[in-house]
Design an enzyme around this catalytic site. Structure first.
Site, PDB file in Angstrom:
ATOM      1  N   ALA A   1       1.309 -38.913  31.983  1.00  0.00           N
ATOM      2  CA  ALA A   1       0.629 -39.300  33.220  1.00  0.00           C
ATOM      3  C   ALA A   1      -0.837 -38.893  33.155  1.00  0.00           C
ATOM      4  O   ALA A   1      -1.177 -37.832  32.619  1.00  0.00           O
ATOM      5  CB  ALA A   1       1.304 -38.650  34.412  1.00  0.00           C
ATOM      6  N   PRO A   2      -1.743 -39.720  33.686  1.00  0.00           N
ATOM      7  CA  PRO A   2      -3.163 -39.353  33.723  1.00  0.00           C
ATOM      8  C   PRO A   2      -3.371 -38.086  34.549  1.00  0.00           C
ATOM      9  O   PRO A   2      -2.606 -37.798  35.465  1.00  0.00           O
ATOM     10  CB  PRO A   2      -3.823 -40.560  34.397  1.00  0.00           C
ATOM     11  CG  PRO A   2      -2.833 -41.680  34.284  1.00  0.00           C
ATOM     12  CD  PRO A   2      -1.487 -41.042  34.274  1.00  0.00           C
TER      13      PRO A   2
ATOM     14  N   GLY B   1      -0.369 -30.037  33.390  1.00  0.00           N
ATOM     15  CA  GLY B   1       0.130 -28.964  34.234  1.00  0.00           C
ATOM     16  C   GLY B   1       0.398 -27.694  33.453  1.00  0.00           C
ATOM     17  O   GLY B   1       0.671 -27.735  32.248  1.00  0.00           O
ATOM     18  N   MET B   2       0.334 -26.556  34.147  1.00  0.00           N
ATOM     19  CA  MET B   2       0.604 -25.266  33.519  1.00  0.00           C
ATOM     20  C   MET B   2       2.092 -24.925  33.533  1.00  0.00           C
ATOM     21  O   MET B   2       2.550 -24.075  32.782  1.00  0.00           O
ATOM     22  CB  MET B   2      -0.193 -24.168  34.216  1.00  0.00           C
ATOM     23  CG  MET B   2      -1.692 -24.280  34.012  1.00  0.00           C
ATOM     24  SD  MET B   2      -2.620 -22.879  34.693  1.00  0.00           S
ATOM     25  CE  MET B   2      -2.642 -23.317  36.433  1.00  0.00           C
TER      26      MET B   2
ATOM     27  N   ASP C   1       8.409 -36.786  48.558  1.00  0.00           N
ATOM     28  CA  ASP C   1       9.829 -36.528  48.363  1.00  0.00           C
ATOM     29  C   ASP C   1      10.131 -36.533  46.866  1.00  0.00           C
ATOM     30  O   ASP C   1       9.433 -37.170  46.071  1.00  0.00           O
ATOM     31  CB  ASP C   1      10.646 -37.606  49.078  1.00  0.00           C
ATOM     32  CG  ASP C   1      12.103 -37.210  49.271  1.00  0.00           C
ATOM     33  OD1 ASP C   1      12.438 -36.036  49.016  1.00  0.00           O
ATOM     34  OD2 ASP C   1      12.900 -38.068  49.682  1.00  0.00           O
TER      35      ASP C   1
END
Length: 569
Positions: A316-317, A321-322, A372
């Site tokens: 994903a652009p 994430g960490m 959600d």
């Protein structure tokens, strides 16, 4: 194996469990009107959480019934389960909620067997329900024609949807003005103008909603009339909404689920689909509380998309994430999130905590500001559906979750969310006006989450997304907590001049301490955006603002967050 294998008995017990679930679900749902009329706002929140938790609770109960009734060597003989499926199909054929009963069966099967035993022969990977059913009925609606005037039409509506209105004549006049503002004059005078409303009222949080459509011989418009209960002032009709985008937001994936009594769910979903053609039926089922069936419809749409397109998974652009690794299909409006095996050193959470945080989001009031999620186990995809770079990265960062089995990629555990444009990327290409609107909504998102007792934790721009309607939504949950668990503090004054020059704080910091004065440089590297946000939402930098919200929450106050623009308020 005994001569008689109890396929029919097992099928009947599964369906009896479904009936029990539906009865409890309906009982909670039918209490919505009384809770609204009595302004029992905290009870509304508790009922919403109880109804969400009901599904897994009842699946667990029926699993216990089956294990008590049948020996494991009989019950778990998976080769015989096509017989159970066939018997079950015969039982559900006459039902008016048969599509939900298929999903229920799947849940029971998955509670008994490992995912490598899933097959369409044993369960309902593909639905067996015909698209047009012999027992299918039109939705239960009420129809109103423009016989005399718009005000007369509105009065007729409120006579049928009777509540203890505080000042109905004032409401009727205001709604008539809004209708004339929204629709061309010739439509408002058209003798063929008709209102069709779904008979049951929809309830959610502090509102009740009349939902339907306006139409004449040429066109149709969605129609939603929200009702509010002003304590001490009675019920009032708050607005009249005919804009499809606004109605779509009311049914958004960022909202809590409606409570509405729908004995024939497909009726209502088909009715909604006519007025909101851009919504997938998975989202519509989910919006009225049937989130497990929404998950089934989502999965069917996904495997259909993969089978009928050349789409391949890519990363994903956005900033990596960490804690989570995120991938997507360009032609399918969803992201898939998996937990990395190792987190960045700055993260103090563990895998179990992250799972708990993501599950929490399902049961809290998302106030239109949190996406959600759906949780999946043991997804299997063809290897050639992944771009090589994407697959290599997933195998590197999450080898315990992503496993290569020959030509198949096994994803042991993941969440899906609606795909949005990360706010940091959106701002890079936004006009001056778009930056202003986005930062205004970003601040509102933080405030509305906080007022609902949710603290995002990591409020960086990259953890928020912009929807197709331009709303800013939070979607990274590994650090969320209840606002009342956070200790907001002012930075103590320095003891000596040297303290300010030190790279280390001169004060102690507890695990739940947050210093809002530190937010500006943390959130904004761009000085222009930092100054603009300070002007728009500077109170977020003050610990006393957050403490005031905490005090209101502890006093039991439930804030108003409206999923629509309020005209003339």
């Amino acid at each position: 194996m005994t001569q008689h294998w109890p396929a029919g008995e097992i099928a009947r017990m599964i369906l009896d469990g479904f009936d029990d679930y539906r009865e409890h679900f309906r009982r909670i749902t039918l209490g919505a009107r009384e809770r609204f009329e009595q302004a029992r706002w905290q009870d509304i929140q508790r009922a919403a959480a109880a109804r969400i938790n009901l599904y897994e609770q009842k699946v667990g109960e029926v699993n216990g019934w089956l294990r008590d009734a049948f020996d494991d060597e009989v019950l778990l003989e998976v080769e015989q389960w096509p017989l159970v499926k066939s018997a079950y199909i015969r039982l559900i054929d006459p039902r008016l909620d048969d599509e939900l009963s298929e999903t229920w069966y799947n849940s029971l099967f998955c509670s008994l067997f490992s995912h490598d035993q899933i097959s369409d022969g044993c369960m309902f990977i593909h639905t067996t329900r015909p698209s047009i059913r012999s027992h299918q009925r039109a939705a239960q609606t009420r129809t109103y024609c423009l016989d005399a005037s718009l005000q007369s039409l509105l009065r007729a509506i409120f006579a049928d949807y009777a509540f203890a209105y505080g000042d109905l004549e004032s409401d009727v006049s205001r709604l008539e003005a809004q209708l004339r503002e929204h629709l061309p004059d010739w439509v408002c005078k058209d003798s063929t103008l008709t209102v069709e409303l779904f008979s049951p009222v929809l309830y959610r949080n502090k509102g009740a909603y009349l939902v339907g459509r306006l139409y004449n011989s040429d066109e149709q418009w969605p129609l939603v009339i929200p009702l509010l209960h002003r304590e001490g002032h009675g019920v009032e009709a708050d607005a009249l909404i005919t804009d499809e985008a606004e109605v779509s937001i009311i049914f958004s994936f960022t909202r809590s689920y409606f409570m509405v009594d729908v004995p024939v769910p497909a009726e209502f979903v088909n009715f909604l689909k006519r007025i909101l053609p851009g919504k997938h039926i998975a989202e519509l089922y989910t919006s009225i509380g049937f989130y497990k069936h929404g998950k089934s419809e989502f999965y069917r749409a996904l495997i259909n998309h993969l089978a009928n397109s050349d789409d391949r998974f890519i990363m994903a652009p956005g900033v990596r994430g960490m804690v989570m690794s995120v991938f997507t299909l360009p032609g399918f409006n969803t992201v898939f999130k998996i937990i990395k095996d190792r987190f960045s050193p700055s993260k103090t959470v563990d895998r179990a905590t992250v799972i708990d945080k993501y599950r929490l989001v399902k049961s809290v009031d998302r106030v239109g500001r949190m996406a959600d999620t759906q949780e999946f186990a043991d997804f299997r995809f063809p290897r050639d559906k992944f771009e090589p770079e994407c697959l290599a990265e997933l195998l590197e960062v999450a080898p315990s979750t992503v496993v290569l089995e020959g030509d198949t990629v096994l994803i042991r555990h993941c969440w899906t969310e609606r795909r949005m444009t990360p706010l940091n990327l959106y701002l890079e290409h936004a006009s001056e006006g778009q930056v202003l609107e986005a930062l205004e909504d970003y601040g509102l998102a933080i405030k509305q989450l906080a007022a609902a007792n949710i603290f995002p934790g990591d409020m960086l721009l990259k953890n928020f997304g912009v929807t197709r309607h331009g709303r800013v939504v939070f979607y990274d949950y590994d650090e969320i907590s209840f606002l009342t668990e956070v200790n907001f503090r002012h930075i103590p004054p320095p003891r000596y001049p040297e303290d300010e020059m030190s790279g280390e704080p001169w004060y102690s910091i507890g695990p739940h301490d947050v210093f809002p004065e530190e937010f500006p440089p943390f959130l904004f590297a761009d000085m222009g955006q930092r100054r603009l946000f300070s002007r728009l939402h500077g109170e977020l930098y003050d610990a006393d603002y957050w403490k005031g919200l905490q005090a209101a929450i502890r006093e039991g106050k439930v804030i108003d967050v409206f999923p629509y623009r309020r005209k003339g308020r």
